[in-house]
Structure formats: structure tokens, C-alpha cells
Write a protein that holds these residues in place. Structure first.
Motif, mmCIF file in Angstrom:
data_model
loop_
_atom_site.group_PDB
_atom_site.id
_atom_site.type_symbol
_atom_site.label_atom_id
_atom_site.label_comp_id
_atom_site.label_asym_id
_atom_site.label_seq_id
_atom_site.Cartn_x
_atom_site.Cartn_y
_atom_site.Cartn_z
ATOM 1 N N TRP A 72 0.917 -1.286 -5.244
ATOM 2 C CA TRP A 72 -0.311 -0.906 -5.943
ATOM 3 C C TRP A 72 -1.226 -0.266 -4.921
ATOM 4 O O TRP A 72 -1.669 -0.927 -3.991
ATOM 5 C CB TRP A 72 -0.989 -2.118 -6.592
ATOM 6 C CG TRP A 72 -0.239 -2.584 -7.787
ATOM 7 C CD1 TRP A 72 0.561 -3.679 -7.869
ATOM 8 C CD2 TRP A 72 -0.156 -1.941 -9.054
ATOM 9 N NE1 TRP A 72 1.134 -3.766 -9.109
ATOM 10 C CE2 TRP A 72 0.708 -2.708 -9.866
ATOM 11 C CE3 TRP A 72 -0.726 -0.788 -9.587
ATOM 12 C CZ2 TRP A 72 1.009 -2.363 -11.169
ATOM 13 C CZ3 TRP A 72 -0.411 -0.452 -10.896
ATOM 14 C CH2 TRP A 72 0.430 -1.234 -11.670
ATOM 15 N N VAL A 73 -1.491 1.009 -5.080
ATOM 16 C CA VAL A 73 -2.258 1.823 -4.138
ATOM 17 C C VAL A 73 -1.858 1.529 -2.696
ATOM 18 O O VAL A 73 -2.685 1.350 -1.813
ATOM 19 C CB VAL A 73 -3.798 1.714 -4.350
ATOM 20 C CG1 VAL A 73 -4.214 2.386 -5.621
ATOM 21 C CG2 VAL A 73 -4.306 0.283 -4.313
ATOM 22 N N GLY A 74 -0.538 1.475 -2.482
ATOM 23 C CA GLY A 74 0.005 1.297 -1.145
ATOM 24 C C GLY A 74 -0.059 -0.115 -0.618
ATOM 25 O O GLY A 74 0.198 -0.351 0.563
ATOM 26 N N HIS A 120 4.856 -0.437 4.102
ATOM 27 C CA HIS A 120 3.621 -1.164 4.374
ATOM 28 C C HIS A 120 3.613 -2.504 3.618
ATOM 29 O O HIS A 120 3.266 -3.549 4.181
ATOM 30 C CB HIS A 120 2.405 -0.326 3.979
ATOM 31 C CG HIS A 120 1.120 -1.034 4.184
ATOM 32 N ND1 HIS A 120 0.559 -1.215 5.426
ATOM 33 C CD2 HIS A 120 0.284 -1.634 3.311
ATOM 34 C CE1 HIS A 120 -0.560 -1.894 5.312
ATOM 35 N NE2 HIS A 120 -0.749 -2.157 4.034
ATOM 36 N N VAL A 121 3.990 -2.481 2.349
ATOM 37 C CA VAL A 121 4.041 -3.708 1.549
ATOM 38 C C VAL A 121 5.055 -4.681 2.150
ATOM 39 O O VAL A 121 4.779 -5.881 2.280
ATOM 40 C CB VAL A 121 4.366 -3.382 0.072
ATOM 41 C CG1 VAL A 121 4.617 -4.641 -0.741
ATOM 42 C CG2 VAL A 121 3.240 -2.562 -0.541
ATOM 43 N N ILE A 122 6.221 -4.166 2.533
ATOM 44 C CA ILE A 122 7.245 -5.011 3.153
ATOM 45 C C ILE A 122 6.701 -5.660 4.425
ATOM 46 O O ILE A 122 6.865 -6.864 4.639
ATOM 47 C CB ILE A 122 8.525 -4.200 3.454
ATOM 48 C CG1 ILE A 122 9.220 -3.814 2.147
ATOM 49 C CG2 ILE A 122 9.468 -4.972 4.378
ATOM 50 C CD1 ILE A 122 10.245 -2.697 2.284
ATOM 51 N N SER A 123 6.027 -4.888 5.258
ATOM 52 C CA SER A 123 5.530 -5.452 6.523
ATOM 53 C C SER A 123 4.418 -6.462 6.284
ATOM 54 O O SER A 123 4.357 -7.490 6.965
ATOM 55 C CB SER A 123 5.078 -4.345 7.471
ATOM 56 O OG SER A 123 3.954 -3.671 6.970
ATOM 57 N N GLU A 124 3.539 -6.229 5.322
ATOM 58 C CA GLU A 124 2.475 -7.199 5.041
ATOM 59 C C GLU A 124 3.051 -8.520 4.546
ATOM 60 O O GLU A 124 2.650 -9.586 5.007
ATOM 61 C CB GLU A 124 1.487 -6.635 4.014
ATOM 62 C CG GLU A 124 0.523 -5.652 4.603
ATOM 63 C CD GLU A 124 -0.761 -5.551 3.806
ATOM 64 O OE1 GLU A 124 -1.005 -6.377 2.901
ATOM 65 O OE2 GLU A 124 -1.539 -4.645 4.108
ATOM 66 N N ILE A 125 3.973 -8.459 3.605
ATOM 67 C CA ILE A 125 4.542 -9.692 3.054
ATOM 68 C C ILE A 125 5.418 -10.382 4.098
ATOM 69 O O ILE A 125 5.309 -11.599 4.299
ATOM 70 C CB ILE A 125 5.315 -9.403 1.748
ATOM 71 C CG1 ILE A 125 4.336 -8.927 0.656
ATOM 72 C CG2 ILE A 125 6.084 -10.641 1.287
ATOM 73 C CD1 ILE A 125 5.003 -8.438 -0.618
ATOM 74 N N SER A 126 6.260 -9.626 4.797
ATOM 75 C CA SER A 126 7.126 -10.223 5.826
ATOM 76 C C SER A 126 6.303 -10.866 6.933
ATOM 77 O O SER A 126 6.626 -11.960 7.411
ATOM 78 C CB SER A 126 8.061 -9.169 6.425
ATOM 79 O OG SER A 126 8.961 -8.691 5.468
ATOM 80 N N GLY A 127 5.246 -10.187 7.353
ATOM 81 C CA GLY A 127 4.389 -10.735 8.402
ATOM 82 C C GLY A 127 3.752 -12.047 7.986
ATOM 83 O O GLY A 127 3.694 -13.001 8.770
#
Length: 192
Positions: A72-74, A120-127
Motif C-alpha cells: 500500500w503506497v510502497g 521495501h515491504v519485505i525488508s520492513e516486515i523481515s527486519g
């Protein structure tokens, strides 16, 4: 983001990962947060009507977690963010050996959308999951999107499905391999 029984593009791609996990003998259960009353907060129990304690119990009984979110909006969806916020309480929970409860569990991410931002979404959730204590194997993600701006949905357009399915199968294999390795040789409690 859509409550059941509405079709979900993100669930459709998540099913590919689930099939790969099932092929390796893993029992899979889907939890669609849009179907539950999960108020915001950073506690395991937020009072009457809070559906999170059941989800928390499922997390503690699982060795593999996959969080799936549309872009959602990146950014991750508000529901994916809500899950991570509620999982924040796990930072202060330990097992019988004084390890954080997420230790020796693995996690991955599935993302769909018709705009850029999947990495970006993958890195935010994985982090966030790594901060909580989960182990994130290499290639523990898959995504599908057709570029920036409005466009078709995953369920409406077969373009890119072969690549997404290939990475989904790799994701399932890597999650299982690392979960098995951690079961055989668990991460010890952190030094005191």
C-alpha cells in the motif's frame, strides 16, 4: 485487507507457499487478520473481545511464520503493521530456558500489489521479525507486482506468476530447511 470470503490476491500467492510447505510435511493454518477483532497495541491481551490471544497462541505453537501483505503506497498494509505491533509483546516473553519466545522459529514474507515497493515491504516486515527473534532464512520471500501505478490484480493477470511461484517454492524449501536445522541445534539463550 479483505475479510473472508472475498478473494484475496495476497492469499492466492500465499497458497503457493503453503503448498510448498505441505509438500514437505508442514501443517499450514491461515489466519486472516481482516476477519478478526485485533485492536492496536503492544500487549498480548488487550481486554474483552480481543482476538489476538488466540493468534499469539498459534504463534507459540508454530515453528514457521509467514506474514503476507499487499503493498500500500510502497509500505506494508495497516493490518500487517498491526500484527507486528501486537507481536512486540513477544520481546519480553521467554521460554523455559530464558530464550526469547521467537528464538528457534523461522519467518518469511509474501507481498502482492500493482505498484512498486515489494522489496521495501519485505525488508520492513523481515527486519521487524528478526528484531522479535525470528530467524529469516535467505530467499524467505516471494512477491508479485506489475510495476508502479494502477494495474491488474494477481488473480486477474497471469504475467509474472511463474517467477512468483518459483520463488515461493524456494521460500518454502528454505523455511523448512532452516526450521529443521534449528530444531536439531537450537539457538542457545542469550548470554546474561
Amino acid at each position: 485487507m479483505k475479510p473472508s470470503p472475498e478473494p484475496s490476491n495476497t492469499q492466492a500467492l500465499s497458497e503457493v507457499v503453503a503448498d510448498g510447505l505441505r509438500e514437505r510435511g508442514v501443517s499450514v493454518e491461515f489466519v486472516r487478520i481482516a476477519d478478526l477483532d485485533v485492536p492496536p497495541g503492544v500487549k498480548t491481551e488487550m481486554g474483552e473481545g480481543d482476538a489476538w490471544p488466540r493468534v499469539h497462541e498459534l504463534l507459540l505453537n508454530s515453528q514457521i511464520l509467514v506474514i503476507a501483505s499487499p503493498t500500500w503506497v510502497g509500505r506494508p498494509s495497516s493490518l500487517a503493521q498491526r500484527v507486528l505491533e501486537r507481536m512486540d509483546a513477544m520481546l519480553s516473553e521467554t521460554d523455559d530456558e530464558e530464550r526469547p519466545v521467537a528464538y528457534n522459529r523461522v519467518a518469511g514474507v509474501v507481498v502482492t500489489g500493482n505498484e512498486d515497493g515489494a522489496h521495501h515491504v519485505i525488508s520492513e516486515i523481515s527486519g521487524a521479525l528478526a528484531d522479535i527473534g525470528y530467524t529469516i532464512p535467505g530467499q524467505a520471500w516471494t512477491y508479485w507486482h506489475l510495476g508502479p501505478g494502477p494495474g491488474p490484480d494477481y488473480l486477474d493477470d497471469p504475467r509474472g506468476h511463474d517467477w512468483s511461484a518459483k520463488t515461493a517454492r524456494a521460500m518454502a524449501a528454505n523455511l523448512v530447511a532452516v526450521a529443521e536445522a534449528l530444531a536439531a541445534r537450537p539457538v542457545p539463550p542469550p548470554p546474561g
